[in-house]
Enzyme design. Sequence first.
Site, PDB file in Angstrom:
ATOM      1  N   ARG A 111       0.003 -12.778   5.561  1.00 22.73           N
ATOM      2  CA  ARG A 111       1.492 -12.192   4.928  1.00 22.73           C
ATOM      3  C   ARG A 111       2.327 -11.620   5.855  1.00 22.73           C
ATOM      4  O   ARG A 111       3.449 -11.520   5.822  1.00 22.73           O
ATOM      5  CB  ARG A 111       0.718 -10.901   3.985  1.00 22.73           C
ATOM      6  N   TYR A 134      -9.805 -18.124   1.827  1.00 28.00           N
ATOM      7  CA  TYR A 134      -9.181 -19.293   2.578  1.00 28.00           C
ATOM      8  C   TYR A 134      -8.901 -18.643   3.968  1.00 28.00           C
ATOM      9  O   TYR A 134      -8.883 -17.448   4.237  1.00 28.00           O
ATOM     10  CB  TYR A 134      -8.060 -19.854   1.630  1.00 28.00           C
TER      11      TYR A 134
HETATM   12  P1  FAD Z   1       7.755  -5.920  -2.511  1.00 26.28           P
HETATM   13  O1  FAD Z   1       6.948  -6.594  -1.654  1.00 26.28           O
HETATM   14  O2  FAD Z   1       7.056  -4.758  -3.176  1.00 26.28           O
HETATM   15  O3  FAD Z   1       8.821  -5.228  -1.691  1.00 26.28           O
HETATM   16  C1  FAD Z   1       9.499  -3.999  -1.868  1.00 26.28           C
HETATM   17  C2  FAD Z   1      10.140  -3.299  -0.867  1.00 26.28           C
HETATM   18  O4  FAD Z   1      10.969  -2.102  -1.131  1.00 26.28           O
HETATM   19  C3  FAD Z   1       9.014  -2.548   0.157  1.00 26.28           C
HETATM   20  O5  FAD Z   1       9.355  -2.797   1.362  1.00 26.28           O
HETATM   21  C4  FAD Z   1       9.059  -1.249  -0.336  1.00 26.28           C
HETATM   22  O6  FAD Z   1       8.759  -0.378   0.782  1.00 26.28           O
HETATM   23  C5  FAD Z   1      10.746  -1.265  -0.456  1.00 26.28           C
HETATM   24  N1  FAD Z   1      11.268  -0.112  -1.293  1.00 26.28           N
HETATM   25  C6  FAD Z   1      10.593   0.335  -2.520  1.00 26.28           C
HETATM   26  N2  FAD Z   1      11.304   1.240  -2.989  1.00 26.28           N
HETATM   27  C7  FAD Z   1      12.141   1.579  -2.269  1.00 26.28           C
HETATM   28  C8  FAD Z   1      13.472   2.481  -2.239  1.00 26.28           C
HETATM   29  N3  FAD Z   1      13.262   3.670  -3.071  1.00 26.28           N
HETATM   30  N4  FAD Z   1      14.243   2.623  -1.279  1.00 26.28           N
HETATM   31  C9  FAD Z   1      14.185   1.751  -0.147  1.00 26.28           C
HETATM   32  N5  FAD Z   1      13.133   0.678  -0.045  1.00 26.28           N
HETATM   33  C10 FAD Z   1      12.161   0.704  -1.095  1.00 26.28           C
HETATM   34  N6  FAD Z   1       2.454 -14.053  -4.153  1.00 26.28           N
HETATM   35  C11 FAD Z   1       2.576 -15.356  -3.683  1.00 26.28           C
HETATM   36  O7  FAD Z   1       3.690 -15.803  -3.643  1.00 26.28           O
HETATM   37  N7  FAD Z   1       1.505 -15.882  -3.126  1.00 26.28           N
HETATM   38  C12 FAD Z   1       0.199 -15.221  -3.074  1.00 26.28           C
HETATM   39  O8  FAD Z   1      -0.613 -15.737  -2.530  1.00 26.28           O
HETATM   40  C13 FAD Z   1       0.163 -13.867  -3.532  1.00 26.28           C
HETATM   41  N8  FAD Z   1      -0.817 -12.963  -3.306  1.00 26.28           N
HETATM   42  C14 FAD Z   1      -1.072 -11.933  -3.776  1.00 26.28           C
HETATM   43  C15 FAD Z   1      -2.167 -11.071  -3.861  1.00 26.28           C
HETATM   44  C16 FAD Z   1      -2.272  -9.834  -4.555  1.00 26.28           C
HETATM   45  C17 FAD Z   1      -3.656  -9.106  -4.140  1.00 26.28           C
HETATM   46  C18 FAD Z   1      -1.225  -9.238  -4.922  1.00 26.28           C
HETATM   47  C19 FAD Z   1      -1.077  -7.893  -5.507  1.00 26.28           C
HETATM   48  C20 FAD Z   1      -0.130  -9.788  -4.998  1.00 26.28           C
HETATM   49  C21 FAD Z   1       0.317 -11.282  -4.346  1.00 26.28           C
HETATM   50  N9  FAD Z   1       1.408 -11.981  -4.463  1.00 26.28           N
HETATM   51  C22 FAD Z   1       1.250 -13.184  -4.007  1.00 26.28           C
HETATM   52  C23 FAD Z   1       2.460 -11.472  -5.185  1.00 26.28           C
HETATM   53  C24 FAD Z   1       3.543 -10.912  -4.143  1.00 26.28           C
HETATM   54  O9  FAD Z   1       2.704  -9.752  -3.260  1.00 26.28           O
HETATM   55  C25 FAD Z   1       4.654  -9.934  -4.576  1.00 26.28           C
HETATM   56  O10 FAD Z   1       5.101 -10.725  -5.745  1.00 26.28           O
HETATM   57  C26 FAD Z   1       5.708  -9.968  -3.633  1.00 26.28           C
HETATM   58  O11 FAD Z   1       5.238  -9.374  -2.485  1.00 26.28           O
HETATM   59  C27 FAD Z   1       6.779  -9.157  -4.172  1.00 26.28           C
HETATM   60  O12 FAD Z   1       7.987  -9.063  -3.201  1.00 26.28           O
HETATM   61  P2  FAD Z   1       9.104  -7.956  -3.265  1.00 26.28           P
HETATM   62  O13 FAD Z   1       9.816  -8.334  -2.083  1.00 26.28           O
HETATM   63  O14 FAD Z   1       9.746  -8.393  -4.789  1.00 26.28           O
HETATM   64  O15 FAD Z   1       8.406  -6.649  -3.492  1.00 26.28           O
END
Ligand code: FAD
Length: 379
Positions: free
Chosen positions: A110, A215
């Site tokens: 990741r 994996y």
């Molecule tokens: P996030 O990754 O949550 O990023 C949000 C960002 O916003 C963070 O950096 C946080 O610090 C920041 N933030 C939050 N609040 C604030 C604030 N108030 N002010 C400023 N910054 C803020 N997905 C896949 O596609 N393939 C996979 O194999 C996969 N495996 C997974 C396994 C597990 C166990 C889990 C739990 C999830 C998995 N996922 C997978 C899903 C994936 O991890 C998430 O869907 C993805 O990381 C979402 O990305 P995002 O950028 O929307 O949110």
Amino acid sequence: MSAGTGFDIAIVGAGIGGLAAASALLKAGHNVHVYEQAQAFARVGAGIQQGPNAVKVLRKLGLEPRLRELAFRPNSSLNRQWDTGEVTWERELGQFVEDEYGAPYLYMHRGDLHAALASTVPVDRIHHGAHFVRFESEERGVALHFADGRCVKADLAIGADGIHSVVRRQLFGDEQVRFTGRVAYRTTFAADRLGGIELDSSCKWWGADRHIVIYYVNPRRSEVYFVTSTPEPEFAVESWSEVGDLDALRSAYADFHPRVQAILEACPAAHKWALVERAPMPRWRGDRVTLLGDACHPMTPYMAQGAATAVEDGAVLSRALEGVDHSDINSALDIYESARKPRTARIQQISRLNDMDKIRAEIESVYSYDAWNVPLPSA
Ligand code: FAD
């Protein structure tokens, strides 16, 4: 605020979704800044799968050569019965997926995916230590306020701030996430700790009420990842720093196949993460403020599509904003939302069922999606 072709865009959150959107919107000529609460990026011990639907987006962001070099591309992924090890479904990947869907299916660390995305956004566009607290609608845009007193103005604000999104909360209220009653133990560790245990390239071991996915995360097969879905109704902590008790983990899988037990025995440490979700949301936007990724369609990880669909969001949002006048930003956000909601809601619903046959039936539509070329609805 901009008066020309590109908009001033403020993205809250530099996760995979926020960075992918920043990259796509910068390429489209917008003036983008990303505000991240963390002081620095941390490399957490987890693997991530990116299906061909995500890789097609990442390709246009210029990342395919880098990802092919750092990621593992297995020929297939096995589904096995937890105790006997009987293979119940071998999902063809490798060249088959490339031929069928026009892009590879990749497994990687990741942190490597996140770093690759970050490399496409100039460092002066990512503002660390910026904890967003609220926005205000203004006549021609949005003012974003941060915990340190900073205020920035933009034509458009995007909440890419994850499942507990503060932007979402201001738009739609403080509705709590649903804890699934399950936790994910997950870790990456050096494959040489396995001491010769034979490992499938990628395998999901299905138990009656729990599973484990294992994996490699690089082409050298030198690092192994596993992630579980384990019932634990009394635990609801989502934190990368929450350490899992290895004895509890091993005893939860004590009657699984000896190979699974051997892998758990070899693992030096694991993190533990509560699995939470939300039902599909009826709306994603306010006035020149929208959401993407986990902020608007968080899902269980059982189809490995959470980050993949977040990456797709960025591509479609950048297309919806193409050639749009300032006065039409909200209409463009409606187009983005109408294009994305049915797909993400469907994946949320199928993913939560964690049913092998239902997941198999979705593969064609999930993998064949091309965010850069899918027709967009009209306003
Ligand atoms: P996030 O990754 O949550 O990023 C949000 C960002 O916003 C963070 O950096 C946080 O610090 C920041 N933030 C939050 N609040 C604030 C604030 N108030 N002010 C400023 N910054 C803020 N997905 C896949 O596609 N393939 C996979 O194999 C996969 N495996 C997974 C396994 C597990 C166990 C889990 C739990 C999830 C998995 N996922 C997978 C899903 C994936 O991890 C998430 O869907 C993805 O990381 C979402 O990305 P995002 O950028 O929307 O949110």
